[in-house]
Design a protein around this motif. Sequence first.
Motif, PDB file in Angstrom:
ATOM      1  N   ASP A 121       0.829  -1.212   0.000  1.00  0.00           N
ATOM      2  CA  ASP A 121       0.000   0.000   0.000  1.00  0.00           C
ATOM      3  C   ASP A 121       0.863   1.261   0.000  1.00  0.00           C
ATOM      4  O   ASP A 121       0.593   2.220  -0.739  1.00  0.00           O
ATOM      5  CB  ASP A 121      -0.928   0.001   1.219  1.00  0.00           C
ATOM      6  N   ASP A 122       1.896   1.273   0.844  1.00  0.00           N
ATOM      7  CA  ASP A 122       2.787   2.439   0.884  1.00  0.00           C
ATOM      8  C   ASP A 122       3.533   2.602  -0.434  1.00  0.00           C
ATOM      9  O   ASP A 122       3.746   3.729  -0.915  1.00  0.00           O
ATOM     10  CB  ASP A 122       3.785   2.294   2.037  1.00  0.00           C
ATOM     11  N   ALA A 123       3.948   1.484  -1.022  1.00  0.00           N
ATOM     12  CA  ALA A 123       4.654   1.552  -2.303  1.00  0.00           C
ATOM     13  C   ALA A 123       3.767   2.125  -3.392  1.00  0.00           C
ATOM     14  O   ALA A 123       4.200   2.965  -4.204  1.00  0.00           O
ATOM     15  CB  ALA A 123       5.158   0.165  -2.701  1.00  0.00           C
ATOM     16  N   VAL A 124       2.498   1.704  -3.421  1.00  0.00           N
ATOM     17  CA  VAL A 124       1.560   2.219  -4.421  1.00  0.00           C
ATOM     18  C   VAL A 124       1.324   3.711  -4.218  1.00  0.00           C
ATOM     19  O   VAL A 124       1.323   4.494  -5.186  1.00  0.00           O
ATOM     20  CB  VAL A 124       0.228   1.439  -4.355  1.00  0.00           C
ATOM     21  N   ASN A 125       1.131   4.129  -2.971  1.00  0.00           N
ATOM     22  CA  ASN A 125       0.876   5.546  -2.696  1.00  0.00           C
ATOM     23  C   ASN A 125       2.079   6.419  -3.069  1.00  0.00           C
ATOM     24  O   ASN A 125       1.924   7.480  -3.692  1.00  0.00           O
ATOM     25  CB  ASN A 125       0.538   5.735  -1.218  1.00  0.00           C
ATOM     26  N   ASN A 126       3.265   5.985  -2.703  1.00  0.00           N
ATOM     27  CA  ASN A 126       4.471   6.760  -3.026  1.00  0.00           C
ATOM     28  C   ASN A 126       4.721   6.804  -4.531  1.00  0.00           C
ATOM     29  O   ASN A 126       5.090   7.850  -5.076  1.00  0.00           O
ATOM     30  CB  ASN A 126       5.682   6.150  -2.310  1.00  0.00           C
ATOM     31  N   ALA A 127       4.528   5.671  -5.205  1.00  0.00           N
ATOM     32  CA  ALA A 127       4.728   5.632  -6.651  1.00  0.00           C
ATOM     33  C   ALA A 127       3.716   6.521  -7.365  1.00  0.00           C
ATOM     34  O   ALA A 127       4.052   7.231  -8.318  1.00  0.00           O
ATOM     35  CB  ALA A 127       4.630   4.192  -7.153  1.00  0.00           C
ATOM     36  N   THR A 128       2.469   6.513  -6.898  1.00  0.00           N
ATOM     37  CA  THR A 128       1.433   7.352  -7.503  1.00  0.00           C
ATOM     38  C   THR A 128       1.760   8.827  -7.345  1.00  0.00           C
ATOM     39  O   THR A 128       1.621   9.621  -8.298  1.00  0.00           O
ATOM     40  CB  THR A 128       0.068   7.047  -6.853  1.00  0.00           C
ATOM     41  N   ALA A 129       2.206   9.216  -6.150  1.00  0.00           N
ATOM     42  CA  ALA A 129       2.562  10.618  -5.910  1.00  0.00           C
ATOM     43  C   ALA A 129       3.748  11.031  -6.772  1.00  0.00           C
ATOM     44  O   ALA A 129       3.767  12.136  -7.343  1.00  0.00           O
ATOM     45  CB  ALA A 129       2.878  10.823  -4.428  1.00  0.00           C
ATOM     46  N   LEU A 130       4.735  10.145  -6.885  1.00  0.00           N
ATOM     47  CA  LEU A 130       5.916  10.459  -7.695  1.00  0.00           C
ATOM     48  C   LEU A 130       5.563  10.591  -9.166  1.00  0.00           C
ATOM     49  O   LEU A 130       6.024  11.520  -9.851  1.00  0.00           O
ATOM     50  CB  LEU A 130       6.970   9.368  -7.492  1.00  0.00           C
ATOM     51  N   ILE A 131       4.731   9.696  -9.679  1.00  0.00           N
ATOM     52  CA  ILE A 131       4.325   9.750 -11.088  1.00  0.00           C
ATOM     53  C   ILE A 131       3.500  11.003 -11.362  1.00  0.00           C
ATOM     54  O   ILE A 131       3.648  11.645 -12.414  1.00  0.00           O
ATOM     55  CB  ILE A 131       3.528   8.487 -11.464  1.00  0.00           C
ATOM     56  N   ALA A 132       2.639  11.402 -10.415  1.00  0.00           N
ATOM     57  CA  ALA A 132       1.835  12.619 -10.589  1.00  0.00           C
ATOM     58  C   ALA A 132       2.729  13.842 -10.682  1.00  0.00           C
ATOM     59  O   ALA A 132       2.529  14.727 -11.535  1.00  0.00           O
ATOM     60  CB  ALA A 132       0.850  12.752  -9.436  1.00  0.00           C
ATOM     61  N   THR A 133       3.737  13.905  -9.818  1.00  0.00           N
ATOM     62  CA  THR A 133       4.684  15.034  -9.851  1.00  0.00           C
ATOM     63  C   THR A 133       5.469  15.048 -11.152  1.00  0.00           C
ATOM     64  O   THR A 133       5.661  16.108 -11.770  1.00  0.00           O
ATOM     65  CB  THR A 133       5.648  14.939  -8.658  1.00  0.00           C
ATOM     66  N   LEU A 134       5.929  13.876 -11.588  1.00  0.00           N
ATOM     67  CA  LEU A 134       6.709  13.781 -12.816  1.00  0.00           C
ATOM     68  C   LEU A 134       5.867  14.152 -14.032  1.00  0.00           C
ATOM     69  O   LEU A 134       6.343  14.868 -14.935  1.00  0.00           O
ATOM     70  CB  LEU A 134       7.262  12.358 -12.960  1.00  0.00           C
ATOM     71  N   THR A 135       4.618  13.710 -14.071  1.00  0.00           N
ATOM     72  CA  THR A 135       3.725  14.037 -15.185  1.00  0.00           C
ATOM     73  C   THR A 135       3.474  15.543 -15.252  1.00  0.00           C
ATOM     74  O   THR A 135       3.476  16.139 -16.339  1.00  0.00           O
ATOM     75  CB  THR A 135       2.394  13.286 -15.034  1.00  0.00           C
ATOM     76  N   GLU A 136       3.251  16.152 -14.095  1.00  0.00           N
ATOM     77  CA  GLU A 136       3.028  17.595 -14.063  1.00  0.00           C
ATOM     78  C   GLU A 136       4.259  18.355 -14.548  1.00  0.00           C
ATOM     79  O   GLU A 136       4.154  19.345 -15.284  1.00  0.00           O
ATOM     80  CB  GLU A 136       2.677  18.021 -12.629  1.00  0.00           C
ATOM     81  N   TYR A 137       5.420  17.862 -14.158  1.00  0.00           N
ATOM     82  CA  TYR A 137       6.674  18.506 -14.579  1.00  0.00           C
ATOM     83  C   TYR A 137       6.860  18.402 -16.092  1.00  0.00           C
ATOM     84  O   TYR A 137       7.238  19.374 -16.759  1.00  0.00           O
ATOM     85  CB  TYR A 137       7.837  17.841 -13.853  1.00  0.00           C
ATOM     86  N   ILE A 138       6.565  17.227 -16.667  1.00  0.00           N
ATOM     87  CA  ILE A 138       6.695  17.039 -18.111  1.00  0.00           C
ATOM     88  C   ILE A 138       5.705  17.925 -18.864  1.00  0.00           C
ATOM     89  O   ILE A 138       6.041  18.540 -19.887  1.00  0.00           O
ATOM     90  CB  ILE A 138       6.501  15.556 -18.481  1.00  0.00           C
ATOM     91  N   ASP A 139       4.473  18.021 -18.371  1.00  0.00           N
ATOM     92  CA  ASP A 139       3.475  18.888 -19.003  1.00  0.00           C
ATOM     93  C   ASP A 139       3.923  20.346 -18.983  1.00  0.00           C
ATOM     94  O   ASP A 139       3.716  21.086 -19.956  1.00  0.00           O
ATOM     95  CB  ASP A 139       2.128  18.744 -18.284  1.00  0.00           C
ATOM     96  N   THR A 140       4.536  20.754 -17.890  1.00  0.00           N
ATOM     97  CA  THR A 140       5.032  22.127 -17.785  1.00  0.00           C
ATOM     98  C   THR A 140       6.111  22.391 -18.827  1.00  0.00           C
ATOM     99  O   THR A 140       6.122  23.447 -19.481  1.00  0.00           O
ATOM    100  CB  THR A 140       5.588  22.396 -16.383  1.00  0.00           C
ATOM    101  N   ILE A 141       7.020  21.422 -19.002  1.00  0.00           N
ATOM    102  CA  ILE A 141       8.094  21.582 -19.989  1.00  0.00           C
ATOM    103  C   ILE A 141       7.522  21.661 -21.397  1.00  0.00           C
ATOM    104  O   ILE A 141       7.913  22.521 -22.204  1.00  0.00           O
ATOM    105  CB  ILE A 141       9.099  20.420 -19.870  1.00  0.00           C
ATOM    106  N   ILE A 142       6.570  20.775 -21.707  1.00  0.00           N
ATOM    107  CA  ILE A 142       5.985  20.763 -23.059  1.00  0.00           C
ATOM    108  C   ILE A 142       5.247  22.059 -23.337  1.00  0.00           C
ATOM    109  O   ILE A 142       5.357  22.637 -24.422  1.00  0.00           O
ATOM    110  CB  ILE A 142       5.040  19.554 -23.211  1.00  0.00           C
ATOM    111  N   ASN A 143       4.506  22.557 -22.354  1.00  0.00           N
ATOM    112  CA  ASN A 143       3.756  23.788 -22.547  1.00  0.00           C
ATOM    113  C   ASN A 143       4.659  25.017 -22.648  1.00  0.00           C
ATOM    114  O   ASN A 143       4.257  26.046 -23.189  1.00  0.00           O
ATOM    115  CB  ASN A 143       2.761  23.980 -21.393  1.00  0.00           C
ATOM    116  N   SER A 144       5.871  24.899 -22.089  1.00  0.00           N
ATOM    117  CA  SER A 144       6.787  26.046 -22.124  1.00  0.00           C
ATOM    118  C   SER A 144       7.538  26.146 -23.439  1.00  0.00           C
ATOM    119  O   SER A 144       8.247  27.125 -23.679  1.00  0.00           O
ATOM    120  CB  SER A 144       7.794  25.946 -20.967  1.00  0.00           C
ATOM    121  N   ILE A 145       7.446  25.112 -24.286  1.00  0.00           N
ATOM    122  CA  ILE A 145       8.100  25.153 -25.594  1.00  0.00           C
ATOM    123  C   ILE A 145       7.243  26.002 -26.525  1.00  0.00           C
ATOM    124  O   ILE A 145       6.348  25.516 -27.209  1.00  0.00           O
ATOM    125  CB  ILE A 145       8.294  23.733 -26.163  1.00  0.00           C
ATOM    126  N   THR A 146       7.494  27.281 -26.526  1.00  0.00           N
ATOM    127  CA  THR A 146       6.722  28.223 -27.329  1.00  0.00           C
ATOM    128  C   THR A 146       7.596  28.781 -28.443  1.00  0.00           C
ATOM    129  O   THR A 146       8.798  28.534 -28.511  1.00  0.00           O
ATOM    130  CB  THR A 146       6.196  29.365 -26.451  1.00  0.00           C
TER     131      THR A 146
END
Length: 224
Positions: free
Chosen positions: A154-179
């Motif tokens: 359960d802890d592994a799933v929760n930590n992995a989910t939080a990490l993936i959410a942060t990483l996805t948000e970071y990637i979206d920010t980079i893609i959106n900043s390519i103007t």
Amino acid sequence: MEQNNPINFNNPKKNNSKWVVGMFVALLAALLLSSMAGETIKSLFNSLLSGITPVLIAAVISFLFLKPMKFLEDKMMKNLFVGNTKANKYKRAISLAILYTVTIGVIVLLIALAIPSIIGLVQQFADQTQLAALMENLKEVIITVLQFFGMPLDDAVNNATALIATLTEYIDTIINSITLEGIFGLVSPIFSIFMGVLISFLLLKDKELIAKTARRYTYAYYPR
């Protein structure tokens, strides 16, 4: 009778190493001072640095190309243009043409090989479906690793989910900043590199004349 010791130009390797070390230390000190100074001084320093960037690039290229150029002139083309009064000019022109052509060709080849991979990676990240699948696979890997180190499921799933959410948000920010503005921001570095290459070519082409002129001005103002 005491004699003044003139500057020793008979040991170019020693003088060149001192100049390189001195320039590096001076630039490092300037960067340190600018980071400690206020915004006004920092802005002035950044403006000055951007203005002299082509000269710094030219100095580095000239330093790196000096020995290969002399090798081509003195070894590879030793027996060319024998008896011709312009032999040195012809050798210099050919050696510089070879050096710059090979260097630019290698750079273009590396860029050509890297561009398809970069485009494919960007397209993969830009495609939300592929990105979601990639993140899901990465999440499974993270969960497996965390469990391997003894973390409960359960802890592994929760930590992995939080990490993936942060990483996805970071990637979206980079893609959106390519103007378009960001793409045009690459023009300035490319122009600096182009000017640096051009200046380095001129420095190497007429290095003896430049050194002779510099010595004359130095002796004129500082005879000791």
